[in-house]
Design a protein around this motif. Structure first.
Motif, PDB file in Angstrom:
ATOM      1  N   MET A  51      -0.518   3.489   9.789  1.00 52.44           N
ATOM      2  CA  MET A  51       0.767   3.805   8.981  1.00 52.44           C
ATOM      3  C   MET A  51       1.975   3.023   9.658  1.00 52.44           C
ATOM      4  SD  MET A  51       0.095   7.642   7.646  1.00 52.44           S
ATOM      5  CE  MET A  51       0.927   7.822   5.982  1.00 52.44           C
ATOM      6  N   GLY A  52       2.140   3.295  11.004  1.00 60.85           N
ATOM      7  CA  GLY A  52       3.041   2.643  12.000  1.00 60.85           C
ATOM      8  C   GLY A  52       2.895   1.055  11.823  1.00 60.85           C
ATOM      9  N   GLN A  53       1.703   0.407  11.619  1.00 60.33           N
ATOM     10  CA  GLN A  53       1.706  -0.803  11.646  1.00 60.33           C
ATOM     11  C   GLN A  53       2.084  -1.416  10.315  1.00 60.33           C
ATOM     12  OE1 GLN A  53       0.949  -2.552  14.232  1.00 60.33           O
ATOM     13  NE2 GLN A  53      -1.085  -2.004  15.192  1.00 60.33           N
ATOM     14  N   ALA A  54       2.084  -0.481   9.124  1.00 63.80           N
ATOM     15  CA  ALA A  54       2.297  -1.094   7.742  1.00 63.80           C
ATOM     16  C   ALA A  54       3.809  -0.942   7.718  1.00 63.80           C
ATOM     17  CB  ALA A  54       1.703  -0.248   6.722  1.00 63.80           C
ATOM     18  N   LEU A  55       4.420   0.074   8.457  1.00 62.70           N
ATOM     19  CA  LEU A  55       5.890   0.165   8.331  1.00 62.70           C
ATOM     20  C   LEU A  55       6.480  -0.672   9.089  1.00 62.70           C
ATOM     21  CD1 LEU A  55       6.152   4.138   9.044  1.00 62.70           C
ATOM     22  CD2 LEU A  55       6.962   2.989   7.201  1.00 62.70           C
ATOM     23  N   ARG A  56       5.810  -1.218  10.231  1.00 61.76           N
ATOM     24  CA  ARG A  56       6.556  -2.316  11.051  1.00 61.76           C
ATOM     25  C   ARG A  56       6.581  -3.628  10.072  1.00 61.76           C
ATOM     26  NH1 ARG A  56       4.842  -2.367  17.211  1.00 61.76           N
ATOM     27  NH2 ARG A  56       6.376  -0.326  17.422  1.00 61.76           N
ATOM     28  N   HIS A  57       5.334  -3.927   9.569  1.00 60.18           N
ATOM     29  CA  HIS A  57       5.466  -4.990   8.681  1.00 60.18           C
ATOM     30  C   HIS A  57       6.420  -5.140   7.539  1.00 60.18           C
ATOM     31  CE1 HIS A  57       3.744  -8.143   6.112  1.00 60.18           C
ATOM     32  NE2 HIS A  57       3.240  -8.549   7.095  1.00 60.18           N
ATOM     33  N   ALA A  58       6.664  -3.881   7.014  1.00 55.68           N
ATOM     34  CA  ALA A  58       7.444  -3.811   5.699  1.00 55.68           C
ATOM     35  C   ALA A  58       8.825  -3.766   5.838  1.00 55.68           C
ATOM     36  CB  ALA A  58       7.139  -2.577   4.797  1.00 55.68           C
ATOM     37  N   LEU A  59       9.165  -3.290   7.453  1.00 53.49           N
ATOM     38  CA  LEU A  59      10.663  -2.994   7.779  1.00 53.49           C
ATOM     39  C   LEU A  59      11.132  -3.859   8.820  1.00 53.49           C
ATOM     40  CD1 LEU A  59      10.610   0.828   7.542  1.00 53.49           C
ATOM     41  CD2 LEU A  59      11.720  -0.779   5.875  1.00 53.49           C
ATOM     42  N   PRO A  60      11.346  -5.294   8.679  1.00 50.43           N
ATOM     43  CA  PRO A  60      11.414  -6.167   9.669  1.00 50.43           C
ATOM     44  C   PRO A  60      12.843  -5.614  10.320  1.00 50.43           C
ATOM     45  CG  PRO A  60      11.099  -7.500   7.751  1.00 50.43           C
ATOM     46  CD  PRO A  60      11.139  -6.066   7.341  1.00 50.43           C
ATOM     47  N   GLY A  61      12.851  -5.826  11.797  1.00 50.97           N
ATOM     48  CA  GLY A  61      13.983  -5.322  12.531  1.00 50.97           C
ATOM     49  C   GLY A  61      14.048  -3.810  12.565  1.00 50.97           C
ATOM     50  N   LYS A  62      13.332  -2.985  12.228  1.00 53.66           N
ATOM     51  CA  LYS A  62      13.281  -1.632  12.233  1.00 53.66           C
ATOM     52  C   LYS A  62      11.842  -1.381  12.813  1.00 53.66           C
ATOM     53  CE  LYS A  62      17.281  -0.797   9.731  1.00 53.66           C
ATOM     54  NZ  LYS A  62      17.707  -2.287   9.443  1.00 53.66           N
ATOM     55  N   PRO A  63      11.491  -1.705  14.169  1.00 53.53           N
ATOM     56  CA  PRO A  63      10.051  -1.603  14.720  1.00 53.53           C
ATOM     57  C   PRO A  63       9.586  -0.153  15.188  1.00 53.53           C
ATOM     58  CG  PRO A  63      11.532  -2.581  16.337  1.00 53.53           C
ATOM     59  CD  PRO A  63      12.359  -2.437  15.304  1.00 53.53           C
ATOM     60  N   ASP A  64      10.748   0.908  15.064  1.00 49.13           N
ATOM     61  CA  ASP A  64      10.233   1.895  15.675  1.00 49.13           C
ATOM     62  C   ASP A  64      10.453   3.110  14.844  1.00 49.13           C
ATOM     63  OD1 ASP A  64      10.066   0.721  18.501  1.00 49.13           O
ATOM     64  OD2 ASP A  64      12.323   0.629  18.203  1.00 49.13           O
ATOM     65  N   PRO A  65       9.378   3.922  14.532  1.00 56.65           N
ATOM     66  CA  PRO A  65       9.274   5.173  13.643  1.00 56.65           C
ATOM     67  C   PRO A  65      10.084   6.116  14.582  1.00 56.65           C
ATOM     68  CG  PRO A  65       7.039   4.576  14.445  1.00 56.65           C
ATOM     69  CD  PRO A  65       7.898   3.525  14.832  1.00 56.65           C
ATOM     70  N   LEU A  66      11.429   6.494  13.943  1.00 56.72           N
ATOM     71  CA  LEU A  66      12.052   7.361  14.707  1.00 56.72           C
ATOM     72  C   LEU A  66      11.681   8.730  14.363  1.00 56.72           C
ATOM     73  CD1 LEU A  66      15.785   6.096  14.085  1.00 56.72           C
ATOM     74  CD2 LEU A  66      14.114   5.767  16.053  1.00 56.72           C
ATOM     75  N   ALA A  67      11.233   8.929  12.946  1.00 58.33           N
ATOM     76  CA  ALA A  67      10.788  10.285  12.503  1.00 58.33           C
ATOM     77  C   ALA A  67       9.878   9.926  11.523  1.00 58.33           C
ATOM     78  CB  ALA A  67      11.903  11.254  11.734  1.00 58.33           C
ATOM     79  N   VAL A  68       8.583  10.356  11.543  1.00 60.43           N
ATOM     80  CA  VAL A  68       7.283  10.549  10.566  1.00 60.43           C
ATOM     81  C   VAL A  68       6.825  11.794  10.514  1.00 60.43           C
ATOM     82  CG1 VAL A  68       5.337   9.461  10.297  1.00 60.43           C
ATOM     83  CG2 VAL A  68       6.687   8.159  11.774  1.00 60.43           C
ATOM     84  N   SER A  69       6.961  12.038   9.102  1.00 61.16           N
ATOM     85  CA  SER A  69       6.639  13.312   8.616  1.00 61.16           C
ATOM     86  C   SER A  69       5.402  13.260   7.615  1.00 61.16           C
ATOM     87  CB  SER A  69       7.896  14.095   7.590  1.00 61.16           C
ATOM     88  OG  SER A  69       9.027  13.795   8.270  1.00 61.16           O
ATOM     89  N   ALA A  70       4.265  13.796   8.057  1.00 68.23           N
ATOM     90  CA  ALA A  70       3.038  13.401   7.282  1.00 68.23           C
ATOM     91  C   ALA A  70       2.436  14.586   6.868  1.00 68.23           C
ATOM     92  CB  ALA A  70       2.155  12.724   8.302  1.00 68.23           C
ATOM     93  N   HIS A  71       1.963  14.545   5.749  1.00 71.84           N
ATOM     94  CA  HIS A  71       1.376  15.826   4.757  1.00 71.84           C
ATOM     95  C   HIS A  71      -0.104  15.275   4.676  1.00 71.84           C
ATOM     96  CE1 HIS A  71       4.890  18.397   3.905  1.00 71.84           C
ATOM     97  NE2 HIS A  71       5.468  17.475   4.600  1.00 71.84           N
ATOM     98  N   TYR A  72      -1.295  15.948   5.128  1.00 73.23           N
ATOM     99  CA  TYR A  72      -2.551  15.631   5.075  1.00 73.23           C
ATOM    100  C   TYR A  72      -3.134  16.249   3.644  1.00 73.23           C
ATOM    101  CZ  TYR A  72      -1.918  14.027   9.684  1.00 73.23           C
ATOM    102  OH  TYR A  72      -1.494  13.450  11.054  1.00 73.23           O
ATOM    103  N   VAL A  73      -3.696  15.339   2.935  1.00 71.31           N
ATOM    104  CA  VAL A  73      -3.888  15.610   1.590  1.00 71.31           C
ATOM    105  C   VAL A  73      -5.493  16.086   1.636  1.00 71.31           C
ATOM    106  CG1 VAL A  73      -3.964  15.023  -0.871  1.00 71.31           C
ATOM    107  CG2 VAL A  73      -1.811  14.837   0.644  1.00 71.31           C
ATOM    108  N   SER A  74      -6.262  14.857   2.071  1.00 67.89           N
ATOM    109  CA  SER A  74      -7.840  15.082   2.088  1.00 67.89           C
ATOM    110  C   SER A  74      -8.266  14.550   3.236  1.00 67.89           C
ATOM    111  CB  SER A  74      -8.330  14.560   0.879  1.00 67.89           C
ATOM    112  OG  SER A  74      -8.234  13.146   0.757  1.00 67.89           O
ATOM    113  N   ALA A  75      -9.515  14.646   3.607  1.00 72.52           N
ATOM    114  CA  ALA A  75     -10.164  14.159   4.869  1.00 72.52           C
ATOM    115  C   ALA A  75     -10.376  12.687   4.583  1.00 72.52           C
ATOM    116  CB  ALA A  75     -11.430  14.968   5.379  1.00 72.52           C
ATOM    117  N   SER A  76     -10.084  11.705   5.798  1.00 69.44           N
ATOM    118  CA  SER A  76     -10.298  10.411   5.743  1.00 69.44           C
ATOM    119  C   SER A  76     -11.811  10.256   6.236  1.00 69.44           C
ATOM    120  CB  SER A  76      -9.657   9.504   6.639  1.00 69.44           C
ATOM    121  OG  SER A  76      -8.120   9.756   5.967  1.00 69.44           O
ATOM    122  N   ALA A  77     -12.451   9.153   5.826  1.00 72.84           N
ATOM    123  CA  ALA A  77     -13.728   8.722   6.395  1.00 72.84           C
ATOM    124  C   ALA A  77     -13.815   7.215   6.766  1.00 72.84           C
ATOM    125  CB  ALA A  77     -14.933   8.579   5.111  1.00 72.84           C
ATOM    126  N   PRO A  78     -14.536   7.010   7.874  1.00 68.86           N
ATOM    127  CA  PRO A  78     -14.725   5.601   8.282  1.00 68.86           C
ATOM    128  C   PRO A  78     -14.656   4.692   7.071  1.00 68.86           C
ATOM    129  CG  PRO A  78     -15.752   7.011   9.484  1.00 68.86           C
ATOM    130  CD  PRO A  78     -15.613   7.827   8.280  1.00 68.86           C
TER     131      PRO A  78
END
Lengths: 287, 287
Positions: A51-78
């Motif tokens: 998700m941090g990679q996507a944020l970095r691409h979408a927000l040029p000039g703001k490369p650092d996630p200062l605060a990220v709040s994640a809520h886990y909804v379902s288990a991910s699979a490869p």
């Protein structure tokens, strides 16, 4: 060197496994790695870095996630996943965005992030006042290598091959059936291929140690409900020192605080998660 | 009594000022109270309780926000507002939703929440293991009443009329120009009209004390970027004991941890926020 770590010119595994392809405005295609599997799902800290990679691409000039709040909804699979970013505020010194990982239309993890440029923050306000005390820990060579874990454990926790983790023996006796009953777990972390830590690494590192419930004599998976990470500085090269602790286990829930200190002795990240206490093996969920 | 506090039959100010009217699926109309103004905006903790009311309506059977992560996007003003709830996961023992407050189409605060029924959690897992230590504080009658603040302060901070707050004198000498330089603020809280505390009150209480930066000799407004609250139990009737502390001020940012203890000596809420250090009065924002 810290600057180079932000933009690695060499090909490192962590960068390869978190890479994305833009597929539309704020939409990215990811391939969640089977190398990040832990038990039945994909590690939540790895998902944060994706998700941090996507944020970095979408927000040029703001490369650092200062605060990220994640809520886990379902288990991910490869396998294939979609990462979407919805920018909610831009301009000024910080930006805010919603970011989400989905697989086959099902949300896996949904998060909000406030991002900025830690380099500019540090230039404008170089003052550092940390009263938190760096935890004492034996040197890495005197700690317990997770690479020495039995083959059956390593097969169940594929992510152990991604990094070199040395657990503090003071809080690892649960491995021998003697939990310390303090609710603490700690260790040293570095990438297996020698890549230096950076800001996105910190998002992952705050969620790769065994749960603190192991140290409370409660083996088993402790599902994360919510995890917030504050990245407070770009880490110096070298080992990261990581410490998790809980101070309040109640009603089947516990909080887990994590601190990450870099090799320069700086507190570079603080995180807290709310998780479900592991259930006894035969319990059934009435919810 | 704790149950009654969940569904107050009496008309209390807090319930009246956080009330909503459904206007469509997941859409609610609110009227942000001028009684909750602090400086140039509306208090962020009050906004969390307004969002909590919307979540409670949208998620029947999941009355308690276990984890709420709010990112502050723009300053709110007293007056009409729209609260929208987008449920992302339902079923099982918890539900996850995105919730947002907007005014005239502009997002003020955006949040993610994971909700459940703390009563059912406590029934199924009554075990409580709290190693956190309740902070020592003189009794309310020996603390500093914010109702004794000068009239000009009270005019600037209208919300002070909503509650009875008694500040711990050990961390309030900044009022006399002698900050303790520990980064700690504490006090006792109860509603002005005698309403007992409940879960939604806790969302507000974690953000009504003066910023810990006052105790570091940094007066001024400390804008919140992100605030996450974990509600860990329904509070018992009586005074709430509140303590805020920071351990890492760096690069113009600081974290502020809050604990709320109820009259039964239980740790009922834990929160952490990331905020901007107050800027010197004449500094200009180059961001």
């Amino acid at each position: 060197v810290a600057e180079a770590a932000q933009d690695p010119v060499q090909d490192h595994e962590f960068d390869r496994l978190t890479a994305l392809s833009p597929t539309g405005p704020g939409e990215y295609a990811a391939d969640l790695s089977s190398g990040w599997v832990v038990g039945g799902g994909v590690n939540g800290g790895y998902l944060l870095a994706v998700m941090g990679q996507a944020l970095r691409h979408a927000l040029p000039g703001k490369p650092d996630p200062l605060a990220v709040s994640a809520h886990y909804v379902s288990a991910s699979a490869p396998g294939p996943a979609t990462v979407s970013v919805d920018v909610r505020r831009e301009g000024g010194s910080v930006a805010t965005a919603a970011v989400e990982v989905a697989q086959e239309g099902v949300t896996r993890i949904t998060a909000l992030a406030t991002c900025g440029d830690l380099g500019r923050f540090a230039e404008r306000a170089p003052d550092v006042r940390t009263t938190a005390v760096e935890p004492a820990m034996p040197p890495p060579e005197d700690c317990i290598r997770t690479s020495d874990a039995p083959a059956e454990v390593r097969a169940f926790v594929a992510m152990l091959d991604r990094f070199d983790l040395r657990l503090d023996p003071a809080h690892a006796a649960w491995g021998a059936g003697e939990p310390g009953m303090e609710g603490v777990v700690g260790g040293w972390f570095r990438w297996a291929d020698g890549r230096e830590p950076d800001v996105l690494s910190l998002l992952t590192v705050c969620d790769v140690l065994p749960p603190v419930t192991f140290d409370l004599g409660m083996p088993g998976w402790a599902p994360t409900l919510e995890l917030t990470v504050h990245v407070r500085a770009r880490p110096a090269p070298g080992w990261l020192k990581v410490r998790h602790a809980t101070r309040n286990l109640a009603s089947g829930l516990f909080e887990e605080d994590c601190e990450i200190w870099d090799s320069a002795g700086r507190l570079v990240a603080q995180s807290r998660q709310l998780a479900l206490v592991p259930r006894p093996p035969l319990a059934t969920d009435g919810g």
